[in-house]
Write a protein that holds these residues in place. Structure first.
Motif, PDB file in Angstrom:
ATOM      1  N   LEU A   1       6.388   0.978   5.501  1.00  0.00           N
ATOM      2  CA  LEU A   1       6.377   0.994   6.963  1.00  0.00           C
ATOM      3  C   LEU A   1       5.455  -0.085   7.523  1.00  0.00           C
ATOM      4  CD1 LEU A   1       7.300   2.616   9.534  1.00  0.00           C
ATOM      5  CD2 LEU A   1       5.167   3.888   9.301  1.00  0.00           C
ATOM      6  N   TYR A   2       4.264  -0.193   6.953  1.00  0.00           N
ATOM      7  CA  TYR A   2       3.311  -1.182   7.459  1.00  0.00           C
ATOM      8  C   TYR A   2       3.775  -2.612   7.150  1.00  0.00           C
ATOM      9  CZ  TYR A   2       0.148   2.771   8.138  1.00  0.00           C
ATOM     10  OH  TYR A   2      -0.423   3.944   8.554  1.00  0.00           O
ATOM     11  N   LEU A   3       4.387  -2.796   5.985  1.00  0.00           N
ATOM     12  CA  LEU A   3       4.901  -4.128   5.653  1.00  0.00           C
ATOM     13  C   LEU A   3       6.009  -4.548   6.605  1.00  0.00           C
ATOM     14  CD1 LEU A   3       4.995  -3.956   1.739  1.00  0.00           C
ATOM     15  CD2 LEU A   3       3.519  -5.430   3.129  1.00  0.00           C
ATOM     16  N   LEU A   4       6.938  -3.632   6.867  1.00  0.00           N
ATOM     17  CA  LEU A   4       8.068  -3.945   7.738  1.00  0.00           C
ATOM     18  C   LEU A   4       7.614  -4.237   9.164  1.00  0.00           C
ATOM     19  CD1 LEU A   4      10.720  -1.352   6.507  1.00  0.00           C
ATOM     20  CD2 LEU A   4      10.888  -3.838   6.344  1.00  0.00           C
ATOM     21  N   ASN A   5       6.572  -3.535   9.597  1.00  0.00           N
ATOM     22  CA  ASN A   5       6.079  -3.719  10.960  1.00  0.00           C
ATOM     23  C   ASN A   5       4.954  -4.738  11.051  1.00  0.00           C
ATOM     24  OD1 ASN A   5       7.436  -1.593  12.854  1.00  0.00           O
ATOM     25  ND2 ASN A   5       6.982  -0.473  10.971  1.00  0.00           N
ATOM     26  N   GLN A   6       4.698  -5.407   9.917  1.00  0.00           N
ATOM     27  CA  GLN A   6       3.679  -6.458   9.859  1.00  0.00           C
ATOM     28  C   GLN A   6       2.320  -5.971  10.354  1.00  0.00           C
ATOM     29  OE1 GLN A   6       5.587  -9.714  12.016  1.00  0.00           O
ATOM     30  NE2 GLN A   6       6.466 -10.493  10.102  1.00  0.00           N
ATOM     31  N   ILE A   7       1.987  -4.753   9.937  1.00  0.00           N
ATOM     32  CA  ILE A   7       0.679  -4.164  10.254  1.00  0.00           C
ATOM     33  C   ILE A   7      -0.260  -4.458   9.084  1.00  0.00           C
ATOM     34  CG2 ILE A   7      -0.574  -2.012  10.655  1.00  0.00           C
ATOM     35  CD1 ILE A   7       2.017  -0.898  11.894  1.00  0.00           C
ATOM     36  N   GLU A   8      -1.385  -5.051   9.355  1.00  0.00           N
ATOM     37  CA  GLU A   8      -2.328  -5.411   8.298  1.00  0.00           C
ATOM     38  C   GLU A   8      -2.968  -4.159   7.687  1.00  0.00           C
ATOM     39  OE1 GLU A   8      -5.213  -8.220   9.559  1.00  0.00           O
ATOM     40  OE2 GLU A   8      -3.748  -9.784  10.056  1.00  0.00           O
ATOM     41  N   PHE A   9      -3.105  -4.170   6.378  1.00  0.00           N
ATOM     42  CA  PHE A   9      -3.773  -3.070   5.684  1.00  0.00           C
ATOM     43  C   PHE A   9      -4.275  -3.566   4.343  1.00  0.00           C
ATOM     44  CE2 PHE A   9       0.592  -2.917   4.214  1.00  0.00           C
ATOM     45  CZ  PHE A   9       0.501  -2.620   2.857  1.00  0.00           C
ATOM     46  N   LEU A  10      -5.127  -2.767   3.732  1.00  0.00           N
ATOM     47  CA  LEU A  10      -5.634  -3.027   2.391  1.00  0.00           C
ATOM     48  C   LEU A  10      -5.226  -1.863   1.501  1.00  0.00           C
ATOM     49  CD1 LEU A  10      -9.268  -4.090   3.404  1.00  0.00           C
ATOM     50  CD2 LEU A  10      -7.387  -5.628   2.785  1.00  0.00           C
ATOM     51  N   THR A  11      -5.094  -2.117   0.220  1.00  0.00           N
ATOM     52  CA  THR A  11      -4.746  -1.046  -0.698  1.00  0.00           C
ATOM     53  C   THR A  11      -5.295  -1.332  -2.088  1.00  0.00           C
ATOM     54  OG1 THR A  11      -2.948   0.283  -1.652  1.00  0.00           O
ATOM     55  CG2 THR A  11      -2.514  -2.070  -1.277  1.00  0.00           C
ATOM     56  N   ASN A  12      -5.572  -0.247  -2.805  1.00  0.00           N
ATOM     57  CA  ASN A  12      -5.965  -0.341  -4.209  1.00  0.00           C
ATOM     58  C   ASN A  12      -4.876   0.244  -5.101  1.00  0.00           C
ATOM     59  OD1 ASN A  12      -6.179   2.341  -3.598  1.00  0.00           O
ATOM     60  ND2 ASN A  12      -8.288   2.594  -4.328  1.00  0.00           N
ATOM     61  N   ASN A  13      -3.687   0.370  -4.547  1.00  0.00           N
ATOM     62  CA  ASN A  13      -2.486   0.877  -5.220  1.00  0.00           C
ATOM     63  C   ASN A  13      -2.425   2.400  -5.312  1.00  0.00           C
ATOM     64  OD1 ASN A  13      -1.348  -1.707  -5.700  1.00  0.00           O
ATOM     65  ND2 ASN A  13      -2.711  -1.971  -7.468  1.00  0.00           N
ATOM     66  N   PHE A  14      -3.387   3.110  -4.684  1.00  0.00           N
ATOM     67  CA  PHE A  14      -3.211   4.560  -4.531  1.00  0.00           C
ATOM     68  C   PHE A  14      -3.750   5.068  -3.201  1.00  0.00           C
ATOM     69  CE2 PHE A  14      -7.191   4.175  -6.988  1.00  0.00           C
ATOM     70  CZ  PHE A  14      -8.070   5.007  -6.298  1.00  0.00           C
TER      71      PHE A  14
ATOM     72  N   ARG B   1      -2.170   8.675   8.285  1.00  0.00           N
ATOM     73  CA  ARG B   1      -1.058   9.188   7.508  1.00  0.00           C
ATOM     74  C   ARG B   1      -1.555   9.687   6.147  1.00  0.00           C
ATOM     75  NH1 ARG B   1       3.785   7.629   9.582  1.00  0.00           N
ATOM     76  NH2 ARG B   1       4.770   8.057   7.596  1.00  0.00           N
ATOM     77  N   ILE B   2      -0.763  10.546   5.502  1.00  0.00           N
ATOM     78  CA  ILE B   2      -1.069  10.968   4.133  1.00  0.00           C
ATOM     79  C   ILE B   2      -1.124   9.733   3.242  1.00  0.00           C
ATOM     80  CG2 ILE B   2      -0.251  12.328   2.159  1.00  0.00           C
ATOM     81  CD1 ILE B   2       1.153  14.168   4.152  1.00  0.00           C
ATOM     82  N   ALA B   3      -2.059   9.723   2.316  1.00  0.00           N
ATOM     83  CA  ALA B   3      -2.269   8.613   1.372  1.00  0.00           C
ATOM     84  C   ALA B   3      -2.882   7.394   2.045  1.00  0.00           C
ATOM     85  CB  ALA B   3      -0.986   8.241   0.638  1.00  0.00           C
ATOM     86  N   SER B   4      -3.503   7.614   3.200  1.00  0.00           N
ATOM     87  CA  SER B   4      -4.159   6.491   3.870  1.00  0.00           C
ATOM     88  C   SER B   4      -5.376   6.998   4.648  1.00  0.00           C
ATOM     89  CB  SER B   4      -3.195   5.786   4.829  1.00  0.00           C
ATOM     90  OG  SER B   4      -2.884   6.609   5.934  1.00  0.00           O
ATOM     91  N   VAL B   5      -6.302   6.096   4.916  1.00  0.00           N
ATOM     92  CA  VAL B   5      -7.420   6.389   5.807  1.00  0.00           C
ATOM     93  C   VAL B   5      -7.579   5.206   6.758  1.00  0.00           C
ATOM     94  CG1 VAL B   5      -8.692   7.887   4.214  1.00  0.00           C
ATOM     95  CG2 VAL B   5      -9.140   5.422   4.221  1.00  0.00           C
ATOM     96  N   HIS B   6      -8.097   5.497   7.923  1.00  0.00           N
ATOM     97  CA  HIS B   6      -8.418   4.449   8.877  1.00  0.00           C
ATOM     98  C   HIS B   6      -9.898   4.089   8.763  1.00  0.00           C
ATOM     99  CE1 HIS B   6      -4.852   5.759  11.653  1.00  0.00           C
ATOM    100  NE2 HIS B   6      -4.459   5.061  10.599  1.00  0.00           N
TER     101      HIS B   6
END
Length: 339
Positions: A245-258, A270-275
């Motif tokens: 969802l974030y990729l499609l909407n070009q929303i910047e985010f960081l991830t460590n793959n989990f 959202r579930i599996a994410s924090v702000h």
């Protein structure tokens, strides 16, 4: 039953749950099969927390001594229990029983296995408790209401039960304050507050307030040990969906793959994410948090912040008897029903 007898019964329940037996093992397995979000490990974590924090005899006595509890006048108290994490409604059930009232319980379909087991064990341990618990499909003939739900269902509950003494709970989340001076151990403990129960609880951290200059890689390095969470099918589905969802909407985010970490002023994630959001002035941050207190269940922090419910890193999912949901003293509410 007299107050001391009710305390004794709850203490016996704690002993039974702590020791465990084949029947409990089977019930835990059934709970995990019934709700895929409930792993056996998470159900056992909930049981351990309940036994340690809610069911020790001396703690129950000290807690009840703070209130003027009458054994003479029972009221029928309706309970609409949540089911987002295992045994989340137990404190409400305990409070109604210790205060001497009758609990008419509308169970959540998500958490009915463990809660049915708890009620049945109480009745088995002392048949007199049978008159204190009634599991119902419809809440009729009640004198007061305690209901937990979402913002939308909360509005419905307020309208439907507004003529009764009531406590209506809506959506809340935990937030964490992360200073530059935080240790790696504290950051790792913060992972418990994020990942326990897959982040589904109202006491799970959904937002990080990072001191200006804090490097997020420090946080990622400290939570590596929680990486197995991604192997849970429902969690991974949510992670994959948010990632796409974030990729499609070009929303910047960081991830460590989990875990997805995204800069946002919103407390709810959202579930599996924090702000996260950066702060420079602790006094201003305190003002901001106090202004948003109705959306915050607790604050994970190494220092007190206003009159908010603050806990140390790693302790968000281990509330004490007196750390009431939404900051509302349910025991005071219940004891005043005797008047």
């Amino acid at each position: 039953m007299q107050l001391q007898e009710r305390i004794e019964l709850m203490s016996k329940l704690g002993d039974l749950l702590s020791k465990g037996d084949d029947e409990l093992d089977v019930t835990i397995s059934k709970a995990a099969l019934h709700n895929p979000w409930f792993t056996q490990a998470s159900v056992r974590h909930a049981i351990d927390a309940v036994c340690k924090n809610f069911l020790e005899k001396e703690a129950l006595k000290a807690w009840s001594d703070n209130y003027n509890i009458s054994d003479k006048y029972k009221k029928n108290v309706g309970l609409i229990l949540a089911g987002n994490i295992p045994m989340v409604g137990f404190h409400d059930l305990l409070s109604v029983f210790i205060s001497g009232h009758v609990a008419k319980v509308k169970l959540s379909s998500k958490d009915e296995v463990m809660m049915q087991f708890i009620i049945s064990q109480l009745k088995r341990l002392d048949a007199r408790s049978n008159s204190y618990f009634e599991v119902v499909d419809r809440l009729n003939d009640i004198d007061a209401m305690i209901a937990t739900g979402s913002n939308s269902t909360g509005n419905y509950f307020s309208k439907y039960f507004g003529h009764l003494p009531n406590i209506i709970r809506r959506n809340r989340h935990a937030v964490a304050v992360v200073p530059n001076s935080i240790s790696k151990e504290a950051l790792s403990n913060l992972g418990k507050d994020i990942f326990t129960y897959f982040g589904l609880g109202c006491r799970n951290v959904s937002k990080l307030y990072l001191e200006d200059g804090f490097e997020i890689q420090r946080f990622f390095d400290a939570i590596v040990s929680y990486g197995d969470v991604i192997y849970h099918n429902k969690y991974k589905n949510n992670y994959d969906y948010s990632n796409a969802l974030y990729l499609l909407n070009q929303i910047e985010f960081l991830t460590n793959n989990f875990l997805i970490v995204r800069e946002s002023r919103d407390i709810t994630s959202r579930i599996a994410s924090v702000h996260y959001e950066y702060f420079t002035d602790l006094n201003q941050l305190e003002s901001d948090l106090v202004a948003n207190k109705d959306a915050i269940q607790c604050v994970v922090s190494q220092r007190a912040i206003g009159n908010l419910n603050c806990v140390n890193y790693g302790e968000a999912q281990s509330p004490s008897l007196t750390q009431y949901a939404d900051g509302v003293d349910i025991m005071q509410f219940l004891t005043e029903l005797h008047d």
